[in-house]
Design an enzyme around this catalytic site. Structure first.
Site, PDB file in Angstrom:
ATOM      1  N   HIS A  61      -2.368 -10.722  -8.995  1.00 45.76           N
ATOM      2  CA  HIS A  61      -2.516  -9.943  -7.766  1.00 45.76           C
ATOM      3  C   HIS A  61      -2.904 -10.917  -6.669  1.00 45.76           C
ATOM      4  N   LYS A  62      -1.916 -11.601  -6.123  1.00 47.30           N
ATOM      5  CA  LYS A  62      -2.185 -12.697  -5.195  1.00 47.30           C
ATOM      6  C   LYS A  62      -2.990 -12.227  -3.992  1.00 47.30           C
ATOM      7  N   PHE A  63      -2.744 -10.984  -3.532  1.00 47.13           N
ATOM      8  CA  PHE A  63      -3.554 -10.480  -2.406  1.00 47.13           C
ATOM      9  C   PHE A  63      -4.879  -9.943  -2.916  1.00 47.13           C
ATOM     10  N   TRP A  64      -4.835  -9.060  -3.896  1.00 48.10           N
ATOM     11  CA  TRP A  64      -6.066  -8.402  -4.315  1.00 48.10           C
ATOM     12  C   TRP A  64      -7.097  -9.360  -4.912  1.00 48.10           C
ATOM     13  N   ASN A 117      -5.715   5.880   3.545  1.00 48.84           N
ATOM     14  CA  ASN A 117      -4.662   6.757   3.036  1.00 48.84           C
ATOM     15  C   ASN A 117      -3.377   6.549   3.831  1.00 48.84           C
ATOM     16  N   PHE A 118      -2.309   7.162   3.357  1.00 48.68           N
ATOM     17  CA  PHE A 118      -1.017   7.162   4.055  1.00 48.68           C
ATOM     18  C   PHE A 118      -0.452   5.758   4.306  1.00 48.68           C
ATOM     19  N   LEU A 119      -0.766   4.826   3.393  1.00 47.74           N
ATOM     20  CA  LEU A 119      -0.136   3.500   3.467  1.00 47.74           C
ATOM     21  C   LEU A 119       1.341   3.677   3.144  1.00 47.74           C
ATOM     22  N   CYS A 120       2.176   3.283   4.080  1.00 47.59           N
ATOM     23  CA  CYS A 120       3.612   3.513   3.898  1.00 47.59           C
ATOM     24  C   CYS A 120       4.408   2.440   4.614  1.00 47.59           C
ATOM     25  N   SER A 158       8.637  -5.035  -0.316  1.00 44.31           N
ATOM     26  CA  SER A 158       8.521  -6.339  -1.009  1.00 44.31           C
ATOM     27  C   SER A 158       8.602  -7.523  -0.058  1.00 44.31           C
ATOM     28  N   LYS A 159       8.138  -7.318   1.197  1.00 43.66           N
ATOM     29  CA  LYS A 159       8.053  -8.427   2.167  1.00 43.66           C
ATOM     30  C   LYS A 159       6.597  -8.779   2.436  1.00 43.66           C
ATOM     31  N   ARG A 160       5.660  -8.311   1.585  1.00 45.45           N
ATOM     32  CA  ARG A 160       4.228  -8.575   1.746  1.00 45.45           C
ATOM     33  C   ARG A 160       3.687  -7.999   3.059  1.00 45.45           C
ATOM     34  N   THR A 180      -7.321   6.089  -3.303  1.00 40.60           N
ATOM     35  CA  THR A 180      -6.741   6.393  -4.615  1.00 40.60           C
ATOM     36  C   THR A 180      -5.277   5.976  -4.566  1.00 40.60           C
ATOM     37  N   LEU A 184      -6.966  13.269  -0.141  1.00 44.46           N
ATOM     38  CA  LEU A 184      -5.735  14.036   0.130  1.00 44.46           C
ATOM     39  C   LEU A 184      -4.472  13.222  -0.200  1.00 44.46           C
TER      40      LEU A 184
HETATM   41  C1  NHW Z   1     -14.069  -2.077   4.652  1.00 44.95           C
HETATM   42  C2  NHW Z   1     -12.694  -1.336   4.930  1.00 44.95           C
HETATM   43  C3  NHW Z   1     -11.614  -1.721   3.931  1.00 44.95           C
HETATM   44  C4  NHW Z   1     -10.289  -0.870   4.197  1.00 44.95           C
HETATM   45  C5  NHW Z   1      -9.143  -1.246   3.267  1.00 44.95           C
HETATM   46  C6  NHW Z   1      -9.448  -0.895   1.816  1.00 44.95           C
HETATM   47  C7  NHW Z   1      -8.258  -1.187   0.890  1.00 44.95           C
HETATM   48  C8  NHW Z   1      -7.129  -0.168   1.108  1.00 44.95           C
HETATM   49  C9  NHW Z   1      -5.909  -0.473   0.212  1.00 44.95           C
HETATM   50  C10 NHW Z   1      -4.757   0.456   0.516  1.00 44.95           C
HETATM   51  C11 NHW Z   1      -4.949   1.839  -0.079  1.00 44.95           C
HETATM   52  C12 NHW Z   1      -3.780   2.768   0.211  1.00 44.95           C
HETATM   53  C13 NHW Z   1      -4.054   4.147  -0.361  1.00 44.95           C
HETATM   54  C14 NHW Z   1      -2.937   5.128  -0.101  1.00 44.95           C
HETATM   55  O1  NHW Z   1      -2.299   5.104   0.942  1.00 44.95           O
HETATM   56  C15 NHW Z   1      -2.585   6.148  -1.210  1.00 44.95           C
HETATM   57  S1  NHW Z   1      -1.522   5.309  -2.455  1.00 44.95           S
HETATM   58  C16 NHW Z   1       0.076   5.579  -1.725  1.00 44.95           C
HETATM   59  C17 NHW Z   1       0.684   4.262  -1.238  1.00 44.95           C
HETATM   60  N1  NHW Z   1       1.967   4.514  -0.594  1.00 44.95           N
HETATM   61  C18 NHW Z   1       3.105   4.714  -1.288  1.00 44.95           C
HETATM   62  O2  NHW Z   1       3.148   4.650  -2.494  1.00 44.95           O
HETATM   63  C19 NHW Z   1       4.330   5.059  -0.431  1.00 44.95           C
HETATM   64  C20 NHW Z   1       5.593   4.415  -0.961  1.00 44.95           C
HETATM   65  N2  NHW Z   1       5.419   2.966  -1.138  1.00 44.95           N
HETATM   66  C21 NHW Z   1       5.338   2.142  -0.061  1.00 44.95           C
HETATM   67  O3  NHW Z   1       5.376   2.536   1.102  1.00 44.95           O
HETATM   68  C22 NHW Z   1       5.140   0.653  -0.370  1.00 44.95           C
HETATM   69  O4  NHW Z   1       5.553   0.418  -1.687  1.00 44.95           O
HETATM   70  C23 NHW Z   1       3.668   0.200  -0.202  1.00 44.95           C
HETATM   71  C24 NHW Z   1       3.305   0.249   1.276  1.00 44.95           C
HETATM   72  C25 NHW Z   1       2.738   1.091  -1.027  1.00 44.95           C
HETATM   73  C26 NHW Z   1       3.545  -1.246  -0.699  1.00 44.95           C
HETATM   74  O5  NHW Z   1       4.445  -2.043   0.050  1.00 44.95           O
HETATM   75  P1  NHW Z   1       5.518  -2.956  -0.739  1.00 44.95           P
HETATM   76  O6  NHW Z   1       6.571  -3.361   0.244  1.00 44.95           O
HETATM   77  O7  NHW Z   1       5.922  -2.252  -1.974  1.00 44.95           O
HETATM   78  O8  NHW Z   1       4.658  -4.262  -1.224  1.00 44.95           O
HETATM   79  P2  NHW Z   1       4.318  -5.530  -0.349  1.00 44.95           P
HETATM   80  O9  NHW Z   1       4.209  -5.191   1.072  1.00 44.95           O
HETATM   81  O10 NHW Z   1       5.305  -6.603  -0.698  1.00 44.95           O
HETATM   82  O11 NHW Z   1       2.863  -5.937  -0.888  1.00 44.95           O
HETATM   83  C27 NHW Z   1       2.632  -6.063  -2.282  1.00 44.95           C
HETATM   84  C28 NHW Z   1       1.139  -6.064  -2.455  1.00 44.95           C
HETATM   85  O12 NHW Z   1       0.653  -4.746  -2.091  1.00 44.95           O
HETATM   86  C29 NHW Z   1      -0.085  -4.222  -3.185  1.00 44.95           C
HETATM   87  N3  NHW Z   1       0.074  -2.757  -3.232  1.00 44.95           N
HETATM   88  C30 NHW Z   1       1.171  -2.057  -3.595  1.00 44.95           C
HETATM   89  N4  NHW Z   1       0.937  -0.740  -3.517  1.00 44.95           N
HETATM   90  C31 NHW Z   1      -0.343  -0.594  -3.096  1.00 44.95           C
HETATM   91  C32 NHW Z   1      -1.200   0.537  -2.835  1.00 44.95           C
HETATM   92  N5  NHW Z   1      -0.768   1.787  -3.005  1.00 44.95           N
HETATM   93  N6  NHW Z   1      -2.474   0.302  -2.428  1.00 44.95           N
HETATM   94  C33 NHW Z   1      -2.925  -0.965  -2.278  1.00 44.95           C
HETATM   95  N7  NHW Z   1      -2.180  -2.084  -2.508  1.00 44.95           N
HETATM   96  C34 NHW Z   1      -0.904  -1.885  -2.912  1.00 44.95           C
HETATM   97  C35 NHW Z   1       0.520  -4.867  -4.414  1.00 44.95           C
HETATM   98  O13 NHW Z   1      -0.396  -4.787  -5.489  1.00 44.95           O
HETATM   99  C36 NHW Z   1       0.725  -6.279  -3.904  1.00 44.95           C
HETATM  100  O14 NHW Z   1      -0.522  -6.973  -3.876  1.00 44.95           O
HETATM  101  P3  NHW Z   1      -0.883  -8.021  -5.086  1.00 44.95           P
HETATM  102  O15 NHW Z   1       0.154  -9.101  -5.002  1.00 44.95           O
HETATM  103  O16 NHW Z   1      -2.285  -8.468  -4.823  1.00 44.95           O
HETATM  104  O17 NHW Z   1      -0.796  -7.185  -6.343  1.00 44.95           O
HETATM  105  C1  NZE Z   2      -3.976  11.381  -3.451  1.00 43.55           C
HETATM  106  N1  NZE Z   2      -3.228  10.780  -2.328  1.00 43.55           N
HETATM  107  C2  NZE Z   2      -3.698   9.408  -2.017  1.00 43.55           C
HETATM  108  C3  NZE Z   2      -1.746  10.893  -2.460  1.00 43.55           C
HETATM  109  C4  NZE Z   2      -1.177  10.089  -3.584  1.00 43.55           C
HETATM  110  N2  NZE Z   2      -0.832   8.792  -3.485  1.00 43.55           N
HETATM  111  N3  NZE Z   2      -0.305   8.387  -4.693  1.00 43.55           N
HETATM  112  C5  NZE Z   2      -0.328   9.438  -5.573  1.00 43.55           C
HETATM  113  C6  NZE Z   2       0.062   9.575  -6.897  1.00 43.55           C
HETATM  114  C7  NZE Z   2      -0.096  10.812  -7.525  1.00 43.55           C
HETATM  115  C8  NZE Z   2      -0.682  11.901  -6.828  1.00 43.55           C
HETATM  116  C9  NZE Z   2      -0.886  13.202  -7.481  1.00 43.55           C
HETATM  117  C10 NZE Z   2      -2.174  13.768  -7.461  1.00 43.55           C
HETATM  118  C11 NZE Z   2      -2.376  15.005  -8.040  1.00 43.55           C
HETATM  119  C12 NZE Z   2      -1.287  15.662  -8.643  1.00 43.55           C
HETATM  120  F1  NZE Z   2      -1.488  16.845  -9.224  1.00 43.55           F
HETATM  121  C13 NZE Z   2       0.008  15.107  -8.644  1.00 43.55           C
HETATM  122  C14 NZE Z   2       0.196  13.853  -8.074  1.00 43.55           C
HETATM  123  O1  NZE Z   2       1.408  13.233  -8.037  1.00 43.55           O
HETATM  124  C15 NZE Z   2       2.444  13.833  -8.829  1.00 43.55           C
HETATM  125  C16 NZE Z   2       3.638  12.918  -8.723  1.00 43.55           C
HETATM  126  N4  NZE Z   2       4.187  13.053  -7.384  1.00 43.55           N
HETATM  127  C17 NZE Z   2       4.122  12.101  -6.473  1.00 43.55           C
HETATM  128  C18 NZE Z   2       4.818  12.601  -5.381  1.00 43.55           C
HETATM  129  N5  NZE Z   2       5.250  13.847  -5.660  1.00 43.55           N
HETATM  130  C19 NZE Z   2       4.849  14.132  -6.921  1.00 43.55           C
HETATM  131  C20 NZE Z   2      -1.059  11.766  -5.507  1.00 43.55           C
HETATM  132  C21 NZE Z   2      -0.884  10.537  -4.889  1.00 43.55           C
END
Ligand code: NHW
Ligand code: NZE
Length: 392
Positions: free
Chosen positions: A6-9, A140-143, A150-152, A176, A392
């Site tokens: 996890h190069k970033f984390w 939340n809502f990281l998108c 995959s461009k970091r 979460t 949420l």
């Molecule tokens: C004191 C205040 C602190 C505030 C900040 C706290 C921390 C908040 C953290 C955020 C919390 C958000 C919570 C939240 O919103 C709820 S989780 C929902 C996240 N969003 C999605 O899944 C939507 C669809 N996916 C995408 O949009 C992209 O795949 C995203 C943007 C997810 C990654 O874009 P990508 O184009 O696919 O990837 P690269 O840009 O190339 O970057 C790759 C790096 O990103 C790491 N990665 C991947 N998914 C992650 C995720 N869900 N959390 C954290 N990190 C995540 C991955 O491990 C790798 O790092 P590593 O190399 O170290 O492993």
């Molecule tokens: C929490 N909040 C941060 C959104 C969020 N991000 N990532 C997720 C991964 C699972 C769930 C989740 C939480 C509770 C639940 F009953 C079902 C779920 O996902 C089903 C699979 N799914 C994904 C999209 N449509 C259906 C939420 C999230």
């Protein structure tokens, strides 16, 4: 995940997998706060075609841009059959709690076209971890747009929201994710209770059970038209003080939980049409409020189905049972959700949810939801039943 790099984390103040065995590390903040004068004053650099933007969700146009980005690019299930479809009203509710910062609603635009291609948010929340209440950012809502994956970009967005949170003298966060990152505080299972089994089977969300017919399945999940608990009614503004007392007392037992005051309860739990529903039990004898249940509205787009475009899902939010048995209370929640034409009622196995999941005919989901704290160590991975927080 132990082998994965996890190069970033690995650069971040979060529990690292290598520390898992080390019980000597103290609970609490991993890094001390930085003096505000030393917090980076200017935004992080983005790749040249992109620029930062702050998203004002009170602006109809901007809220619509965020809605469209998430509708087309946000979280999908593992089989890419469904994608969360948060509504604009829901986004305004989720991102405008008491004390919110507009600067924490961060977008990325293409400089030339001004197209919104990425988003990340934070909202302030008081979270208690064991006996310590900490002001945290709930992230939340990281998108990132599907075409820019995959461009970091994500690490830059995370560092930018971190910087803006630091500028407000806040040093912890909670979030979460369905993906495993360093390092989960807890890992929860989600469960689904069919309310419209025919539609769920037609869209491929559920499968007809072995030796089950469709009519047998419809009968299995049938619910009465009316709730059965005497005194069960919708929450109203006058109930905020009593619901706050009830909820604060209930949440005390969990290791990690929100520290809700009346302002928070008013925002997060007063019913808001098509966003959040909340009900309570007012004892007909004593008039006291003894129980509470709530669920939020989060539809999912159904990807690639001719007959249906949307799955109407209710998600269990905060519930308290002190007099009405959990099974009866939550069955009434299912009854009102069905009456409001929800197709499915979802719940995590957090808090006391496992006491009703099986008996109320919830089935296990196909994935997990991992809970994380940023810059705060909790020494032992928590059981879901030790968690009192729903994001949420
Ligand atoms: C004191 C205040 C602190 C505030 C900040 C706290 C921390 C908040 C953290 C955020 C919390 C958000 C919570 C939240 O919103 C709820 S989780 C929902 C996240 N969003 C999605 O899944 C939507 C669809 N996916 C995408 O949009 C992209 O795949 C995203 C943007 C997810 C990654 O874009 P990508 O184009 O696919 O990837 P690269 O840009 O190339 O970057 C790759 C790096 O990103 C790491 N990665 C991947 N998914 C992650 C995720 N869900 N959390 C954290 N990190 C995540 C991955 O491990 C790798 O790092 P590593 O190399 O170290 O492993
Ligand atoms: C929490 N909040 C941060 C959104 C969020 N991000 N990532 C997720 C991964 C699972 C769930 C989740 C939480 C509770 C639940 F009953 C079902 C779920 O996902 C089903 C699979 N799914 C994904 C999209 N449509 C259906 C939420 C999230």
């Amino acid at each position: 995940s132990l082998a994965k790099r996890h190069k970033f984390w690995e650069t971040q103040p979060v529990g690292q997998f290598k520390d898992l065995g080390d019980a000597s590390l103290p609970e609490g903040p991993i890094e001390p706060p930085t003096p505000l004068s030393e917090v980076k004053q200017e935004p992080y650099n983005l790749p040249s075609p992109y620029e930062w933007t702050t998203c004002d969700l009170d602006s109809e146009d901007m809220c619509n841009e965020v809605y469209v980005l998430l509708t087309n690019n946000y979280v999908e299930d593992d089989e890419n059959m469904f994608r969360f479809n948060y509504s604009k009203e829901f986004l305004r509710w989720a991102l405008h709690p008491p004390g919110y910062y507009k600067s924490w609603h961060i977008g990325v635009r293409v400089k030339t076209s001004k197209k919104l291609v990425a988003f990340i948010t934070g909202v302030p929340a008081r979270i208690r971890a064991r006996d310590t209440v900490v002001v945290m950012a709930e992230i939340n809502f990281l998108c990132v747009h599907k075409k820019l994956r995959s461009k970091r970009l994500a690490p830059v967005m995370i560092k930018e929201v971190t910087r803006r949170v630091h500028l407000e003298n806040i040093w912890q966060a909670a979030y979460t994710a369905g993906v495993v990152l360093p390092t989960p505080v807890s890992t929860c299972q989600y469960w689904h209770r069919s309310l419209n089994p025919k539609k769920l089977i037609d869209v491929g969300f559920s499968r007809l059970g072995a030796r089950m017919t469709m009519s047998r399945t419809i009968k299995l999940y049938k619910l009465p038209d009316q709730t059965i608990t005497p005194g069960f009614r919708k929450m109203e503004p006058r109930d905020v003080p009593a619901v706050t007392r009830l909820l604060r007392n209930y949440l005390k037992q969990f290791v990690v939980a929100p520290d809700f005051d009346e302002n928070d309860v008013e925002h997060w739990l007063l019913p808001k049409e098509d966003v959040v529903d909340s009900y309570l039990v007012e004892s007909p004898e004593t008039r006291e409020i003894t129980d509470f249940c709530s669920f939020y509205t989060l539809p999912s787009s159904i990807l690639g189905n001719q007959n249906y475009s949307t799955l109407k899902a209710a998600y269990s939010y905060y519930n308290v049972s002190t007099k009405t048995p959990w099974i009866q209370l939550m069955n009434d929640a299912l009854i009102v959700a069905k009456r409001k034409d929800f197709n499915v009622f979802n719940a995590l196995d957090v808090m006391h949810n496992e006491t009703f999941l099986k008996e109320l005919k919830f089935g296990p989901g196909d994935g997990k939801l991992h809970y994380y704290l940023y810059n705060y160590r909790i020494n032992h991975v928590l059981r879901p039943s030790e968690l009192g927080l729903v994001l949420l």
